[in-house]
Design a protein around this motif. Structure first.
Motif, PDB file in Angstrom:
ATOM      1  N   HIS A 147       0.835  -0.984   0.118  1.00 56.65           N
ATOM      2  CA  HIS A 147       0.053  -0.045  -0.077  1.00 56.65           C
ATOM      3  C   HIS A 147       0.873   1.091  -0.230  1.00 56.65           C
ATOM      4  CE1 HIS A 147      -3.432  -2.378   0.663  1.00 56.65           C
ATOM      5  NE2 HIS A 147      -2.926  -3.133   1.517  1.00 56.65           N
ATOM      6  N   ARG A 165      -4.423   3.922   3.655  1.00 59.97           N
ATOM      7  CA  ARG A 165      -5.411   2.899   3.126  1.00 59.97           C
ATOM      8  C   ARG A 165      -6.677   3.808   3.133  1.00 59.97           C
ATOM      9  NH1 ARG A 165      -4.517  -2.373   4.674  1.00 59.97           N
ATOM     10  NH2 ARG A 165      -6.002  -2.587   3.335  1.00 59.97           N
ATOM     11  N   ASN A 166      -7.472   3.323   1.713  1.00 58.17           N
ATOM     12  CA  ASN A 166      -8.770   4.055   1.449  1.00 58.17           C
ATOM     13  C   ASN A 166      -9.742   3.071   1.832  1.00 58.17           C
ATOM     14  OD1 ASN A 166      -7.857   6.441   0.188  1.00 58.17           O
ATOM     15  ND2 ASN A 166      -7.078   5.143  -1.381  1.00 58.17           N
ATOM     16  N   MET A 167     -10.508   3.232   3.141  1.00 56.46           N
ATOM     17  CA  MET A 167     -11.451   2.235   3.897  1.00 56.46           C
ATOM     18  C   MET A 167     -12.623   2.850   3.412  1.00 56.46           C
ATOM     19  SD  MET A 167      -9.293   0.355   5.124  1.00 56.46           S
ATOM     20  CE  MET A 167      -9.682  -0.705   6.602  1.00 56.46           C
ATOM     21  N   ALA A 168     -13.636   2.044   3.663  1.00 56.69           N
ATOM     22  CA  ALA A 168     -15.053   2.547   3.538  1.00 56.69           C
ATOM     23  C   ALA A 168     -15.647   3.625   4.407  1.00 56.69           C
ATOM     24  CB  ALA A 168     -16.202   1.391   3.766  1.00 56.69           C
ATOM     25  N   LYS A 172      -7.700   6.071   6.070  1.00 58.01           N
ATOM     26  CA  LYS A 172      -6.937   5.739   7.462  1.00 58.01           C
ATOM     27  C   LYS A 172      -5.540   5.519   7.309  1.00 58.01           C
ATOM     28  CE  LYS A 172     -10.770   4.479   9.930  1.00 58.01           C
ATOM     29  NZ  LYS A 172     -11.516   3.462  10.996  1.00 58.01           N
ATOM     30  N   GLN A 174      -2.172   2.913   8.254  1.00 56.50           N
ATOM     31  CA  GLN A 174      -1.927   1.687   9.060  1.00 56.50           C
ATOM     32  C   GLN A 174      -0.478   1.555   9.371  1.00 56.50           C
ATOM     33  OE1 GLN A 174      -2.824  -1.827   6.797  1.00 56.50           O
ATOM     34  NE2 GLN A 174      -2.603  -3.209   8.430  1.00 56.50           N
ATOM     35  N   MET A 183      -4.264   0.742  13.031  1.00 54.63           N
ATOM     36  CA  MET A 183      -4.827   1.511  12.390  1.00 54.63           C
ATOM     37  C   MET A 183      -5.090   2.926  13.047  1.00 54.63           C
ATOM     38  SD  MET A 183      -5.814   0.693   9.341  1.00 54.63           S
ATOM     39  CE  MET A 183      -6.640  -0.365   8.064  1.00 54.63           C
ATOM     40  N   LYS A 185      -6.361   7.431  12.503  1.00 52.48           N
ATOM     41  CA  LYS A 185      -7.018   8.220  11.556  1.00 52.48           C
ATOM     42  C   LYS A 185      -6.462   9.019  10.917  1.00 52.48           C
ATOM     43  CE  LYS A 185     -11.678   7.994  13.829  1.00 52.48           C
ATOM     44  NZ  LYS A 185     -12.957   7.938  12.938  1.00 52.48           N
TER      45      LYS A 185
END
Length: 187
Positions: A147, A165-168, A172, A174, A183, A185
């Protein structure tokens, strides 16, 4: 067999038509077999006859000279060629000259390799088209992540690299240390 079932076996030529072919070595029938590399045609008299052939014959592409190009090593013209891992640009004077053009790798700004602390992380593409990020000091340093790296420190273990990281729930970060993977913010 229905027409939709037969369409599963088509590629360049109809694969089922090849099953009725005879083995050129012993004269027995050929059958579609499955191995670790996928489907292939094999002799039904195996193991006494070990003839095999690919189900789909891949087309070979002739080398195409790039007019106006020049090899930096020997001065001959460069050509677009087909190799084991796909198309590439190389010297037309092969095998005397082994020059191959490589894509310039994008170095991720301000991201120092956390393993060797001297190299920088750069974006690369695998032969399967996936992006990954590795240290530019390879092969001395073998640090690699899948990533996008981001400058920052893990709030849990203090590892000096975060992964974006592109989360729902949004972006975020990591921890890049596989033992931690915490993880957070923001970086």
């Amino acid at each position: 067999m229905s027409a939709s079932d037969k369409s599963l076996f088509t590629h360049h030529e109809h694969a089922l038509d090849k099953v009725d072919q005879l083995c050129p070595d012993c004269g027995a029938k050929l059958a579609i077999k499955h191995g670790k590399s996928g489907a292939f045609l094999g002799c039904t008299q195996y193991p006494s006859c070990q003839f095999t052939r690919a189900v789909v014959e891949h087309e070979r592409v002739e080398a195409k000279i790039l007019p106006g190009s020049e090899c930096p090593l020997c001065g001959h013209e460069l050509a677009v060629k087909q190799g084991r891992y796909g198309m590439f640009i190389g010297c037309s004077n092969y095998p005397e000259c082994h020059h191959i053009e490589h894509e310039t790798q994008e170095v991720i700004q301000n991201v120092v390799c956390p393993s060797c602390k001297s190299g920088s992380l750069q974006e690369k593409t695998s032969r399967f088209g996936k992006k990954f990020y590795s240290c530019d000091a390879y092969p001395k340093c073998k640090f690699v992540v899948n990533h996008e790296p981001s400058e920052g420190v893990c709030e849990k273990c203090q590892f000096p690299l975060l992964l974006k990281r592109n989360m729902a729930a949004g972006v975020k970060y990591q921890c890049a240390d596989k033992k931690c993977s915490h993880m957070q913010k923001s970086n």
